[in-house]
Design a protein around this motif. Structure first.
Motif, PDB file in Angstrom:
ATOM      1  N   ALA B 100     -50.150   9.680 -11.857  1.00 14.84           N
ATOM      2  CA  ALA B 100     -51.030   8.574 -11.489  1.00 14.84           C
ATOM      3  C   ALA B 100     -51.340   7.701 -12.697  1.00 14.84           C
ATOM      4  CB  ALA B 100     -52.313   9.112 -10.868  1.00 14.84           C
ATOM      5  N   VAL B 101     -51.641   8.328 -13.833  1.00 18.26           N
ATOM      6  CA  VAL B 101     -51.946   7.548 -15.035  1.00 18.26           C
ATOM      7  C   VAL B 101     -50.727   6.738 -15.456  1.00 18.26           C
ATOM      8  CG1 VAL B 101     -52.573   7.692 -17.468  1.00 18.26           C
ATOM      9  CG2 VAL B 101     -53.711   9.144 -15.825  1.00 18.26           C
ATOM     10  N   GLU B 102     -49.558   7.391 -15.415  1.00 17.21           N
ATOM     11  CA  GLU B 102     -48.329   6.690 -15.813  1.00 17.21           C
ATOM     12  C   GLU B 102     -48.036   5.515 -14.893  1.00 17.21           C
ATOM     13  OE1 GLU B 102     -45.802  10.066 -15.731  1.00 17.21           O
ATOM     14  OE2 GLU B 102     -46.644  10.821 -17.610  1.00 17.21           O
ATOM     15  N   LYS B 103     -48.334   5.693 -13.610  1.00 17.41           N
ATOM     16  CA  LYS B 103     -48.131   4.602 -12.656  1.00 17.41           C
ATOM     17  C   LYS B 103     -49.110   3.464 -12.941  1.00 17.41           C
ATOM     18  CE  LYS B 103     -47.085   4.569  -7.716  1.00 17.41           C
ATOM     19  NZ  LYS B 103     -47.205   5.384  -6.508  1.00 17.41           N
ATOM     20  N   LEU B 104     -50.341   3.829 -13.277  1.00 18.14           N
ATOM     21  CA  LEU B 104     -51.378   2.821 -13.495  1.00 18.14           C
ATOM     22  C   LEU B 104     -51.080   1.965 -14.719  1.00 18.14           C
ATOM     23  CD1 LEU B 104     -54.169   1.865 -12.434  1.00 18.14           C
ATOM     24  CD2 LEU B 104     -55.206   3.448 -14.036  1.00 18.14           C
ATOM     25  N   VAL B 105     -50.629   2.608 -15.820  1.00 17.89           N
ATOM     26  CA  VAL B 105     -50.410   1.841 -17.040  1.00 17.89           C
ATOM     27  C   VAL B 105     -48.948   1.493 -17.252  1.00 17.89           C
ATOM     28  CG1 VAL B 105     -52.420   2.826 -18.164  1.00 17.89           C
ATOM     29  CG2 VAL B 105     -50.211   3.887 -18.508  1.00 17.89           C
ATOM     30  N   GLY B 106     -48.045   2.018 -16.420  1.00 20.25           N
ATOM     31  CA  GLY B 106     -46.632   1.699 -16.562  1.00 20.25           C
ATOM     32  C   GLY B 106     -45.970   2.399 -17.730  1.00 20.25           C
ATOM     33  N   LEU B 107     -46.097   3.716 -17.794  1.00 22.86           N
ATOM     34  CA  LEU B 107     -45.514   4.496 -18.885  1.00 22.86           C
ATOM     35  C   LEU B 107     -44.191   5.111 -18.443  1.00 22.86           C
ATOM     36  CD1 LEU B 107     -48.074   6.857 -20.652  1.00 22.86           C
ATOM     37  CD2 LEU B 107     -46.353   5.436 -21.719  1.00 22.86           C
ATOM     38  N   ASP B 108     -43.245   5.209 -19.380  1.00 21.88           N
ATOM     39  CA  ASP B 108     -41.985   5.889 -19.091  1.00 21.88           C
ATOM     40  C   ASP B 108     -42.069   7.324 -19.602  1.00 21.88           C
ATOM     41  OD1 ASP B 108     -42.254   4.757 -21.638  1.00 21.88           O
ATOM     42  OD2 ASP B 108     -40.193   5.333 -22.101  1.00 21.88           O
ATOM     43  N   VAL B 109     -41.250   8.205 -19.001  1.00 24.08           N
ATOM     44  CA  VAL B 109     -41.233   9.603 -19.431  1.00 24.08           C
ATOM     45  C   VAL B 109     -39.798   9.967 -19.794  1.00 24.08           C
ATOM     46  CG1 VAL B 109     -41.707  11.969 -18.741  1.00 24.08           C
ATOM     47  CG2 VAL B 109     -43.134  10.128 -17.896  1.00 24.08           C
ATOM     48  N   PRO B 110     -39.557  10.529 -21.001  1.00 27.70           N
ATOM     49  CA  PRO B 110     -38.180  10.858 -21.395  1.00 27.70           C
ATOM     50  C   PRO B 110     -37.587  11.970 -20.524  1.00 27.70           C
ATOM     51  CG  PRO B 110     -39.751  11.374 -23.144  1.00 27.70           C
ATOM     52  CD  PRO B 110     -40.528  10.787 -22.049  1.00 27.70           C
ATOM     53  N   PRO B 111     -36.243  12.012 -20.414  1.00 30.10           N
ATOM     54  CA  PRO B 111     -35.581  12.956 -19.504  1.00 30.10           C
ATOM     55  C   PRO B 111     -35.907  14.424 -19.799  1.00 30.10           C
ATOM     56  CG  PRO B 111     -33.976  11.465 -20.499  1.00 30.10           C
ATOM     57  CD  PRO B 111     -35.300  11.098 -21.057  1.00 30.10           C
ATOM     58  N   ARG B 112     -36.033  14.768 -21.076  1.00 31.12           N
ATOM     59  CA  ARG B 112     -36.306  16.176 -21.381  1.00 31.12           C
ATOM     60  C   ARG B 112     -37.676  16.584 -20.839  1.00 31.12           C
ATOM     61  NH1 ARG B 112     -34.608  20.428 -24.462  1.00 31.12           N
ATOM     62  NH2 ARG B 112     -36.198  21.734 -25.408  1.00 31.12           N
ATOM     63  N   ALA B 113     -38.648  15.689 -20.995  1.00 34.07           N
ATOM     64  CA  ALA B 113     -39.983  15.993 -20.477  1.00 34.07           C
ATOM     65  C   ALA B 113     -39.956  16.105 -18.959  1.00 34.07           C
ATOM     66  CB  ALA B 113     -40.963  14.913 -20.913  1.00 34.07           C
ATOM     67  N   GLN B 114     -39.166  15.246 -18.313  1.00 36.73           N
ATOM     68  CA  GLN B 114     -39.062  15.301 -16.848  1.00 36.73           C
ATOM     69  C   GLN B 114     -38.537  16.663 -16.412  1.00 36.73           C
ATOM     70  OE1 GLN B 114     -39.050  12.651 -14.389  1.00 36.73           O
ATOM     71  NE2 GLN B 114     -38.977  10.756 -15.536  1.00 36.73           N
ATOM     72  N   ALA B 115     -37.465  17.126 -17.104  1.00 33.43           N
ATOM     73  CA  ALA B 115     -36.867  18.403 -16.720  1.00 33.43           C
ATOM     74  C   ALA B 115     -37.843  19.550 -16.989  1.00 33.43           C
ATOM     75  CB  ALA B 115     -35.564  18.617 -17.488  1.00 33.43           C
ATOM     76  N   LEU B 116     -38.569  19.488 -18.108  1.00 35.24           N
ATOM     77  CA  LEU B 116     -39.548  20.542 -18.403  1.00 35.24           C
ATOM     78  C   LEU B 116     -40.643  20.563 -17.345  1.00 35.24           C
ATOM     79  CD1 LEU B 116     -39.982  20.289 -22.287  1.00 35.24           C
ATOM     80  CD2 LEU B 116     -38.873  22.106 -20.992  1.00 35.24           C
ATOM     81  N   ARG B 117     -41.065  19.376 -16.937  1.00 31.10           N
ATOM     82  CA  ARG B 117     -42.101  19.299 -15.900  1.00 31.10           C
ATOM     83  C   ARG B 117     -41.631  19.967 -14.617  1.00 31.10           C
ATOM     84  NH1 ARG B 117     -44.683  13.239 -15.955  1.00 31.10           N
ATOM     85  NH2 ARG B 117     -45.832  13.434 -17.880  1.00 31.10           N
ATOM     86  N   VAL B 118     -40.358  19.704 -14.252  1.00 32.31           N
ATOM     87  CA  VAL B 118     -39.834  20.303 -13.023  1.00 32.31           C
ATOM     88  C   VAL B 118     -39.804  21.819 -13.151  1.00 32.31           C
ATOM     89  CG1 VAL B 118     -37.761  20.556 -11.628  1.00 32.31           C
ATOM     90  CG2 VAL B 118     -38.529  18.286 -12.297  1.00 32.31           C
ATOM     91  N   ILE B 119     -39.315  22.324 -14.295  1.00 34.56           N
ATOM     92  CA  ILE B 119     -39.227  23.780 -14.474  1.00 34.56           C
ATOM     93  C   ILE B 119     -40.615  24.407 -14.355  1.00 34.56           C
ATOM     94  CG2 ILE B 119     -38.728  25.597 -16.146  1.00 34.56           C
ATOM     95  CD1 ILE B 119     -36.537  23.796 -17.277  1.00 34.56           C
ATOM     96  N   LEU B 120     -41.587  23.810 -15.040  1.00 35.25           N
ATOM     97  CA  LEU B 120     -42.921  24.415 -15.055  1.00 35.25           C
ATOM     98  C   LEU B 120     -43.598  24.290 -13.692  1.00 35.25           C
ATOM     99  CD1 LEU B 120     -43.907  23.238 -18.590  1.00 35.25           C
ATOM    100  CD2 LEU B 120     -43.551  25.580 -17.855  1.00 35.25           C
ATOM    101  N   ALA B 121     -43.399  23.148 -13.019  1.00 36.27           N
ATOM    102  CA  ALA B 121     -44.016  22.998 -11.697  1.00 36.27           C
ATOM    103  C   ALA B 121     -43.436  24.001 -10.716  1.00 36.27           C
ATOM    104  CB  ALA B 121     -43.826  21.578 -11.181  1.00 36.27           C
ATOM    105  N   GLU B 122     -42.132  24.275 -10.838  1.00 36.03           N
ATOM    106  CA  GLU B 122     -41.525  25.244  -9.917  1.00 36.03           C
ATOM    107  C   GLU B 122     -41.940  26.665 -10.263  1.00 36.03           C
ATOM    108  OE1 GLU B 122     -40.006  24.468  -7.101  1.00 36.03           O
ATOM    109  OE2 GLU B 122     -40.441  22.418  -7.676  1.00 36.03           O
ATOM    110  N   LEU B 123     -42.070  26.961 -11.562  1.00 35.37           N
ATOM    111  CA  LEU B 123     -42.583  28.287 -11.938  1.00 35.37           C
ATOM    112  C   LEU B 123     -43.986  28.469 -11.368  1.00 35.37           C
ATOM    113  CD1 LEU B 123     -41.514  28.744 -15.669  1.00 35.37           C
ATOM    114  CD2 LEU B 123     -40.741  30.062 -13.722  1.00 35.37           C
TER     115      LEU B 123
END
Lengths: 170, 409
Positions: B100-123
């Motif tokens: 939500a914060v990233e959408k509000l201010v228009g922030l990009d997220v690098p691919p490695r962080a995206q993949a880490l987020r997916v791994i941790l959210a699924e764990l």
């Protein structure tokens, strides 16, 4: 904006004189309070927005016209689209029609809004507090409701503060 | 102290049937200290003998004013409160808030962080489902499953401790990426979980899926139709157990979920057993996603390079004046967000978890609203429990998988 959403937005602008606001790929329609029921009914029956995801409110105190916005978030499962409705409300004790008859899950969400903001929903079947204790006074998420701190007591003013603490009187 | 006013039946007259007022049926309080209400849920039951005529949930015992508190903090500080909302889905809460914060201010997220987020959210999803499986089968008197589930959940919490220093209140996912890169042992630890989990899930299934006692207690209990699910705005395993494949990871993908190959498990029965099957299969799919994400975990930065929102790395502070200024401004004042509003949602273990976030041009959120799955799903309790035995009510509460911190916020 997808084709279907564009059609809905245009239709609402013509029929209900709705304002349009777009940000970050999200579409918001701003409606006046008289049109809410009719608009929500036609959203569900004609436009295919069959799920009410969320309803909440925002307080713009000290502004008075409008002081509150009630925010509804709708979802269309068939078209996979989101649409938000905002209804501005004036004054300190506003009221708006309930949409419980159209989306039954608005019941709790409207109770929460009443509890937190003091917005009354006309025609609601069960207007009780939901999160705060039943005998609570005030509506915590209003901007003029203080966050509330316990006063720190030091040796020089311990007695004085102790006297006005609620528990100390008993 | 003001005196507490007693609550009379008169105030609840509109909620109970005529028979209760005539004294034909009995009103009984269940909770808020009842062990199988999974926290502090109070149910007011109207009973005809042992049969539930009506069930009126009463929530709010765990209300901690998180939304109000978040308004008084900067965007970075407010994130710490999100962990405490749904204490079984901490990573998911962080993720939703950050989206939500990233959408509000228009922030990009690098691919490695995206993949880490997916791994941790699924764990996190697996660990939440494990706790659900353990406790809800405990409610149905299957003691040993609980011990098996805790064993694997511990491995996952160890991974969280490894990356963030905390087992539960992680605050690891931050706006613009994650806190810092994962340690070298991370990959081996997650691979170990991925390797052993499929066999362990078979183990749980061998104890329950075809167990006659379990089937008797779950099949045909707490049935809800697909149409009712939509009307009541239910989400997560409850709606998927009725055959609607509604999963935000597929319908509105975030954090790069569209890159992974996985299925949305559904069941058609809509009962407690259906919800059990959906959750167990979801654990297998989560393992599948984690394996793919690990295999193609890209190298690179784990935080956005946008210094107006994301603090610079510590190493730059000694050599760059700019970095020092950014560091100072971000940690004292915070970053301003535009006077706009957004809604971001993720698929939590319990269903759709959404954040409505409104900024006012300053460094503090003007309004944060958590749209939580437990709140929505609890509202359907009267429909789910009607005309069931009290003993089954316990199984139904378990199958909906409520977290009261999530419902009360």
């Amino acid at each position: 904006m997808s084709e279907h959403l564009e059609k809905v937005v245009q239709d609402f602008q013509e029929r209900f004189n709705a304002g349009l606001h777009c940000y970050a790929g999200e579409t918001t329609l701003i409606l006046s309070r008289e049109h809410l029921l009719e608009a929500v009914q036609s959203l569900r029956d004609e436009c295919g927005f069959d799920v009410l995801i969320d309803a909440t409110a925002v307080d713009y105190w000290p502004e008075q016209t409008p002081r509150f916005h009630v925010v509804y978030q709708f979802y269309s499962m068939a078209h996979n689209l989101l649409l938000r409705l905002r209804v501005p409300l004036d004054g300190n004790a506003p009221h708006v029609d309930t949409i419980e008859g159209i989306f039954p899950n608005a019941n709790w969400k409207e109770r929460e809004i009443w509890d937190m903001f003091g917005i009354t929903f006309d025609g609601h079947s069960d207007m009780r507090r939901i999160l705060m204790p039943y005998d609570w006074v005030g509506h915590p998420l209003r901007k003029d409701y203080p966050l509330g701190y316990e006063e720190p007591q030091f040796s020089f003013n311990y007695e004085e503060i102790d006297r006005r603490k609620p528990y100390a009187k008993e | 102290m003001t005196e507490l006013r007693p609550v009379t039946v008169d105030e609840l007259r509109h909620l109970v049937s005529e028979r209760a007022l005539a004294g034909e049926t009995m009103l009984l309080n269940m909770g808020p200290q009842h062990p199988s209400t999974h926290g502090v849920l109070r149910l007011l039951l109207e009973l005809d003998g042992e049969i539930v005529v009506n069930c009126i949930p009463d929530i709010g015992f765990l209300h901690t004013g998180i939304e109000k508190n978040m308004e008084a903090k900067t965007y970075q500080q407010a994130e710490v409160m999100t962990d405490r909302i749904d204490y079984m889905n901490n990573m998911g809460n962080n993720l939703t808030y950050c989206l939500a914060v990233e959408k509000l201010v228009g922030l990009d997220v690098p691919p490695r962080a995206q993949a880490l987020r997916v791994i941790l959210a699924e764990l996190q999803r697996i660990s939440s489902h494990l706790l659900w499986l353990g406790t809800s089968s405990l409610d149905l008197a299957a003691m040993s499953v609980f011990l098996y589930c805790m064993r694997e959940r511990e491995l996952i919490l160890d991974v969280f401790e490894m990356v963030s220093g905390q087992r539960m209140m992680t605050t690891y996912i931050r706006p613009g990426g994650v806190w810092r890169d994962v340690p070298a042992e991370f990959e081996a630890a997650v691979r170990h979980i991925v390797e052993i989990m499929p066999a362990r899930i078979d183990e749980y299934e061998s104890m329950l899926t075809t167990n006659m006692l379990f089937l008797e207690r779950t099949q045909g209990i707490g049935v809800i139709s697909a149409e009712d699910c939509k009307r009541w705005g239910l989400s997560g395993p409850v709606i998927r157990a009725t055959g609607i494949p509604y999963d935000l990871r597929k319908v509105r993908p975030y954090s790069g979920y569209e890159q992974y190959d996985f299925e949305i498990p559904t069941a058609s029965s809509g009962d407690v057993y259906g919800r059990y099957l959906v959750r167990v299969e979801e654990m297998r799919q989560s393992v599948r996603i984690i394996r793919q994400a690990l295999d193609r975990l890209p190298y690179g930065p784990v935080r956005s390079n946008n210094r107006k929102f994301v603090p610079p790395p510590r190493s730059e502070l000694g050599v760059s004046m700019e970095a020092l200024i950014h560091h100072f401004k971000l940690w004292t004042e915070g970053f301003p967000a535009p006077k706009e509003y957004v809604y971001a949602a993720t698929e939590g273990p319990r269903g759709e978890l959404g954040v409505y976030l409104e900024g006012d041009g300053g460094p503090k959120p003007y309004r944060v609203h958590y749209n939580t799955p437990s709140f929505a799903n609890l509202q359907a309790m009267p429909i789910l429990t009607r005309n069931h035995f009290i003993a089954d009510l316990v199984g139904i509460i378990g199958s909906v998988d409520i977290v009261l911190g999530d419902a009360d916020r």
